[in-house]
Design a protein around this motif. Structure first.
Motif, PDB file in Angstrom:
ATOM      1  N   LYS A  46       0.850  -1.199   0.109  1.00 23.62           N
ATOM      2  CA  LYS A  46      -0.018   0.183   0.126  1.00 23.62           C
ATOM      3  C   LYS A  46       0.788   1.206  -0.057  1.00 23.62           C
ATOM      4  O   LYS A  46       0.746   2.158  -0.835  1.00 23.62           O
ATOM      5  CB  LYS A  46      -1.040  -0.038   1.086  1.00 23.62           C
ATOM      6  N   GLU A  47       1.903   1.051   0.728  1.00 24.19           N
ATOM      7  CA  GLU A  47       2.739   2.222   0.955  1.00 24.19           C
ATOM      8  C   GLU A  47       3.681   2.585  -0.378  1.00 24.19           C
ATOM      9  O   GLU A  47       3.858   3.687  -0.704  1.00 24.19           O
ATOM     10  CB  GLU A  47       3.778   2.272   2.106  1.00 24.19           C
ATOM     11  N   ALA A  48       4.105   1.355  -0.698  1.00 26.36           N
ATOM     12  CA  ALA A  48       5.133   1.407  -2.003  1.00 26.36           C
ATOM     13  C   ALA A  48       4.268   1.811  -3.268  1.00 26.36           C
ATOM     14  O   ALA A  48       4.919   2.583  -4.039  1.00 26.36           O
ATOM     15  CB  ALA A  48       5.807   0.180  -2.100  1.00 26.36           C
ATOM     16  N   SER A  49       3.217   1.636  -3.451  1.00 22.28           N
ATOM     17  CA  SER A  49       2.305   1.788  -4.630  1.00 22.28           C
ATOM     18  C   SER A  49       1.481   2.958  -4.394  1.00 22.28           C
ATOM     19  O   SER A  49       0.736   3.391  -5.622  1.00 22.28           O
ATOM     20  CB  SER A  49       1.538   0.534  -4.906  1.00 22.28           C
ATOM     21  N   ASN A  50       1.310   3.458  -3.019  1.00 21.76           N
ATOM     22  CA  ASN A  50       0.393   4.604  -3.097  1.00 21.76           C
ATOM     23  C   ASN A  50      -0.994   4.078  -3.687  1.00 21.76           C
ATOM     24  O   ASN A  50      -2.022   4.855  -3.862  1.00 21.76           O
ATOM     25  CB  ASN A  50       0.519   5.890  -3.805  1.00 21.76           C
TER      26      ASN A  50
END
Length: 265
Positions: A46-50
């Motif tokens: 979630k964080e890495a892909s936004n």
């Protein structure tokens, strides 16, 4: 945007493919054996892909009942599924049998994707252009009845190769039975830089990205949508012939009859 399920996606090329697809904003369902690890990876992606649209399912794929339960969960929670990547697979394991006495590689690499896919056809058929990518291998070896039923024991390489041919045979047959679903078997590349190759061989020939790129391409690229019932060999970078047994209707029929009897037990 597509709704995509990738099995075995808490590490290896499954996880990296999920990240690549998540970055484009698709709705992603991951799958893993450990709930803790699955949740960690969901948050990480979630964080890495936004992209907040990432969820997951937990199931131990060596347990066929757990697979059936996961299929039920998918039917309840996912309204339609555009893409299924049957990526989960094992090679080196501590134990060669499942708790039900099946060959563990045959169970995880073949029986599980068979059960999962056959049980969620209704969800796939709700998509406009559904697609299934089945992870085969360059290693394919004639399926022995005893290895399939768990009555015979062969070494890890042999049972792995048999499980991957079984998957390919079923994949070709499934494509014929469901002409509205594009179904492609793929060898993502031999000895990619993944946990599986390191554990099995202690070395790799190609970066993991080689496998990720082909899975991504087969899942979403327009150029593959009319290639149902085929085998893509990423060592060659092209569509290719699988093992001759994958084109033998009598052998396929026998495989599926045995498979049904194992699953219904």
């Amino acid at each position: 945007m597509k709704t995509i399920l990738i099995t075995g996606s808490t590490d290896g090329i499954g996880k990296l493919t999920a990240l690549k697809l998540a970055k484009e904003g698709h709705e992603i369902y991951l799958h893993g054996r450990s709930e803790d690890k699955l949740n960690t990876v969901i948050n990480e992606l979630k964080e890495a892909s936004n992209n907040q649209n990432i969820k997951g399912f937990v199931a131990d794929f060596s347990d066929l009942n757990a697979v059936k339960q996961m299929a039920e969960q998918i039917k309840n929670e996912v309204s339609s599924l555009d893409i299924l990547i049957n990526n989960a697979g094992i090679f080196k394991t501590a134990s060669s049998k499942t708790k039900d006495g099946l060959d563990i590689r045959m169970a995880v690499n073949y029986l599980t994707p068979f059960i999962l896919t056959e049980n969620i056809i209704s969800v796939l058929e709700k998509a406009t252009e559904p697609r299934i990518v089945n992870l085969s291998s360059a290693a394919q070896s004639t399926v022995q009845k005893g290895v399939l039923t768990g009555d015979a024991t062969v070494n890890a390489s042999e049972s792995y190769a048999q499980s991957k041919l079984a998957l390919t045979m079923w994949s070709f047959n499934f494509a014929k039975q469901h002409p509205n679903i594009t179904t492609i078997a793929v060898n993502p590349g031999s000895l990619l830089n993944t946990k599986m190759a390191k554990e099995a061989y202690g070395q790799h020939w190609s970066p993991a990205e080689k496998g990720v790129d082909i899975l991504y391409d087969l899942a979403v690229s327009e150029r593959h949508k009319n290639q149902t019932g085929t085998y893509f060999d990423n060592d060659r970078g092209s569509y290719s012939n699988a093992h001759p047994d994958a084109y033998d209707n009598d052998k396929i029929k026998l495989l599926l009859t045995l498979t049904e009897s194992i699953i219904s037990n």
